[in-house]
Design a protein around this motif. Sequence first.
Motif, PDB file in Angstrom:
ATOM      1  N   SER A  73       0.817  -1.223   0.000  1.00 34.01           N
ATOM      2  CA  SER A  73       0.000   0.000   0.000  1.00 34.01           C
ATOM      3  C   SER A  73       0.845   1.265   0.000  1.00 34.01           C
ATOM      4  N   VAL A  74       2.118   1.152   0.422  1.00 33.00           N
ATOM      5  CA  VAL A  74       2.985   2.325   0.569  1.00 33.00           C
ATOM      6  C   VAL A  74       4.287   2.065  -0.184  1.00 33.00           C
ATOM      7  N   PRO A  75       4.280   2.195  -1.496  1.00 30.27           N
ATOM      8  CA  PRO A  75       5.517   1.933  -2.248  1.00 30.27           C
ATOM      9  C   PRO A  75       6.646   2.885  -1.895  1.00 30.27           C
ATOM     10  N   GLY A  76       6.312   4.054  -1.320  1.00 31.92           N
ATOM     11  CA  GLY A  76       7.338   5.007  -0.914  1.00 31.92           C
ATOM     12  C   GLY A  76       8.251   4.510   0.187  1.00 31.92           C
ATOM     13  N   LEU A  77       7.921   3.387   0.815  1.00 36.38           N
ATOM     14  CA  LEU A  77       8.837   2.790   1.793  1.00 36.38           C
ATOM     15  C   LEU A  77      10.145   2.361   1.148  1.00 36.38           C
ATOM     16  N   GLY A  78      10.122   2.063  -0.125  1.00 37.05           N
ATOM     17  CA  GLY A  78      11.311   1.523  -0.767  1.00 37.05           C
ATOM     18  C   GLY A  78      11.655   0.127  -0.287  1.00 37.05           C
ATOM     19  N   PHE A  79      10.635  -0.641   0.097  1.00 35.70           N
ATOM     20  CA  PHE A  79      10.884  -1.991   0.608  1.00 35.70           C
ATOM     21  C   PHE A  79      11.428  -2.882  -0.501  1.00 35.70           C
ATOM     22  N   ARG A  80      12.474  -3.639  -0.176  1.00 37.91           N
ATOM     23  CA  ARG A  80      12.944  -4.670  -1.081  1.00 37.91           C
ATOM     24  C   ARG A  80      13.430  -5.871  -0.283  1.00 37.91           C
ATOM     25  N   ALA A  81      13.026  -7.025  -0.749  1.00 40.76           N
ATOM     26  CA  ALA A  81      13.394  -8.285  -0.105  1.00 40.76           C
ATOM     27  C   ALA A  81      14.736  -8.735  -0.660  1.00 40.76           C
ATOM     28  N   ASN A  82      15.777  -7.989  -0.301  1.00 38.80           N
ATOM     29  CA  ASN A  82      17.086  -8.201  -0.915  1.00 38.80           C
ATOM     30  C   ASN A  82      17.947  -9.231  -0.199  1.00 38.80           C
ATOM     31  N   GLY A  83      17.544  -9.677   0.994  1.00 33.66           N
ATOM     32  CA  GLY A  83      18.357 -10.618   1.741  1.00 33.66           C
ATOM     33  C   GLY A  83      19.670  -9.996   2.190  1.00 33.66           C
ATOM     34  N   SER A  84      20.487 -10.806   2.851  1.00 36.03           N
ATOM     35  CA  SER A  84      21.794 -10.305   3.310  1.00 36.03           C
ATOM     36  C   SER A  84      22.839 -11.394   3.197  1.00 36.03           C
ATOM     37  N   LEU A  85      24.087 -10.965   3.057  1.00 38.52           N
ATOM     38  CA  LEU A  85      25.239 -11.855   3.104  1.00 38.52           C
ATOM     39  C   LEU A  85      26.155 -11.407   4.232  1.00 38.52           C
ATOM     40  N   THR A  86      26.431 -12.299   5.165  1.00 44.35           N
ATOM     41  CA  THR A  86      27.442 -12.067   6.191  1.00 44.35           C
ATOM     42  C   THR A  86      28.719 -12.737   5.724  1.00 44.35           C
ATOM     43  N   VAL A  87      29.712 -11.926   5.378  1.00 39.84           N
ATOM     44  CA  VAL A  87      30.932 -12.422   4.743  1.00 39.84           C
ATOM     45  C   VAL A  87      31.875 -12.977   5.813  1.00 39.84           C
ATOM     46  N   LEU A  88      32.328 -14.203   5.605  1.00 40.04           N
ATOM     47  CA  LEU A  88      33.203 -14.909   6.541  1.00 40.04           C
ATOM     48  C   LEU A  88      34.590 -14.985   5.914  1.00 40.04           C
ATOM     49  N   ARG A  89      35.576 -14.374   6.582  1.00 43.81           N
ATOM     50  CA  ARG A  89      36.887 -14.215   5.955  1.00 43.81           C
ATOM     51  C   ARG A  89      38.002 -14.983   6.657  1.00 43.81           C
ATOM     52  N   THR A  90      37.706 -15.615   7.787  1.00 44.03           N
ATOM     53  CA  THR A  90      38.731 -16.351   8.525  1.00 44.03           C
ATOM     54  C   THR A  90      38.197 -17.737   8.884  1.00 44.03           C
ATOM     55  N   ASP A  91      39.112 -18.603   9.319  1.00 49.68           N
ATOM     56  CA  ASP A  91      38.704 -19.952   9.724  1.00 49.68           C
ATOM     57  C   ASP A  91      37.718 -19.897  10.885  1.00 49.68           C
ATOM     58  N   GLY A  92      37.985 -19.014  11.851  1.00 46.84           N
ATOM     59  CA  GLY A  92      37.096 -18.924  13.006  1.00 46.84           C
ATOM     60  C   GLY A  92      35.710 -18.435  12.630  1.00 46.84           C
ATOM     61  N   GLU A  93      35.643 -17.436  11.760  1.00 47.74           N
ATOM     62  CA  GLU A  93      34.335 -16.941  11.309  1.00 47.74           C
ATOM     63  C   GLU A  93      33.585 -18.022  10.539  1.00 47.74           C
ATOM     64  N   LEU A  94      34.299 -18.758   9.702  1.00 53.95           N
ATOM     65  CA  LEU A  94      33.662 -19.835   8.951  1.00 53.95           C
ATOM     66  C   LEU A  94      33.097 -20.896   9.890  1.00 53.95           C
ATOM     67  N   ALA A  95      33.826 -21.200  10.964  1.00 56.13           N
ATOM     68  CA  ALA A  95      33.347 -22.196  11.924  1.00 56.13           C
ATOM     69  C   ALA A  95      32.055 -21.735  12.592  1.00 56.13           C
ATOM     70  N   VAL A  96      31.978 -20.448  12.937  1.00 60.17           N
ATOM     71  CA  VAL A  96      30.739 -19.926  13.519  1.00 60.17           C
ATOM     72  C   VAL A  96      29.605 -20.035  12.506  1.00 60.17           C
ATOM     73  N   GLY A  97      29.894 -19.685  11.245  1.00 63.77           N
ATOM     74  CA  GLY A  97      28.869 -19.777  10.213  1.00 63.77           C
ATOM     75  C   GLY A  97      28.391 -21.194  10.001  1.00 63.77           C
ATOM     76  N   GLU A  98      29.304 -22.154  10.004  1.00 63.54           N
ATOM     77  CA  GLU A  98      28.911 -23.556   9.832  1.00 63.54           C
ATOM     78  C   GLU A  98      28.024 -24.018  10.972  1.00 63.54           C
TER      79      GLU A  98
END
Length: 372
Positions: A73-98
């Motif tokens: 009803s309110v297109p001026g919100l600019g809503f978009r279902a774009n999702g998100s990516l949390t980028v994992l750059r180290t072994d420890g971060e990858l382990a948390v993601g897994e």
Amino acid sequence: MRVIVVGGGVLGTMHAWQALERGHEVVQLEREPEARGASVRNFGLVWVSGRAAGPEVEAAQRARDHWERIAESVPGLGFRANGSLTVLRTDGELAVGERFAAGPDAAARGTTLLSPGKARSINPALRGEMRGALWSERDAAVEPRTAQPALRAHLAATGRYRWLPGREVVEVAEGSVRDDHGQRHTADVVVLCTGAVLSGPIRELAPEPPVRRVRLQMMQTAPLDEPLTTSVADGDSLRYYPAYRGAALDELTAAEPQSPVAAEHAMQLLMVQRLDGGLTIGDTHAYEEPFPFDVTEEPYEHLRERVAELLGRPAPEIRRRWAGVYAQCLDGGRLVHREEVAPGVWLVTGPGGRGMTCSPAIAADTATEAGL
């Protein structure tokens, strides 16, 4: 019923929306000519992925559905279902993601662990090195600087809504409020959504609400010359959001300390592309008052470096920097502090960094509890 909402931010506006949707009349007062607080100084994220298990993520899921429905009803919100990516750059971060992606509620959050190649196929702008990424398809975004005006325009079209900016409320009593123009407004229900402003009549009604104030620093760039197809978070967000807590995060924290600047300012990186192509980037967290009146450059330098690492090239030039303050509930893990501070007068405050995400669900719950 006749409902008064005090506060023109997203939380107050969503309470007005709920009251109108349930058939009532609403007067909404705002102390500034236009809302200038945390509601417009944020990322515009509808962020399901990192919310704590239980009532918090449940409210975020409901709110996300509300946002999508309202946007029809309110297109001026600019809503978009774009999702998100949390980028994992180290072994420890990858382990948390897994560990997180294998958890019991990852599917309900729409979260899966992707290889670097798959992550780049979803968001080709992420050309930097990565070990993988958490893809969260339930995350979304709106435009924080235009959302409230767009919502108000829709509410005004009902003929049952009045917007009164530049009116600071100086007195609140059962069934009425008085503003600094000397006008008294009467109502069956009063909802106080004054954000981080808890002085004046709010303090008289609730001298010590269980909230604290949090200060942040953010910035916005010139337009990026390509689409950033998802919202983006870095590995420091694993340390910040409660959903990721557990043994893997403890191991990450012990083995891979944050950079000194990120640790000092309690930082994570979040990045969202605005409809004009610019990138909103942040943020820091400061908890000890009095807050400084100026901004600090070191966090901005850290964020620019981190953006360059993720994009594989320098970020666009910085066009704007700002600071903001929001109220965060300290009441035993509750999403928000909601209290009937006088008969028919409700104080709703302290959603913290969850205000843009969860305000539709918070407002719906207030409406139910207040009998609207």
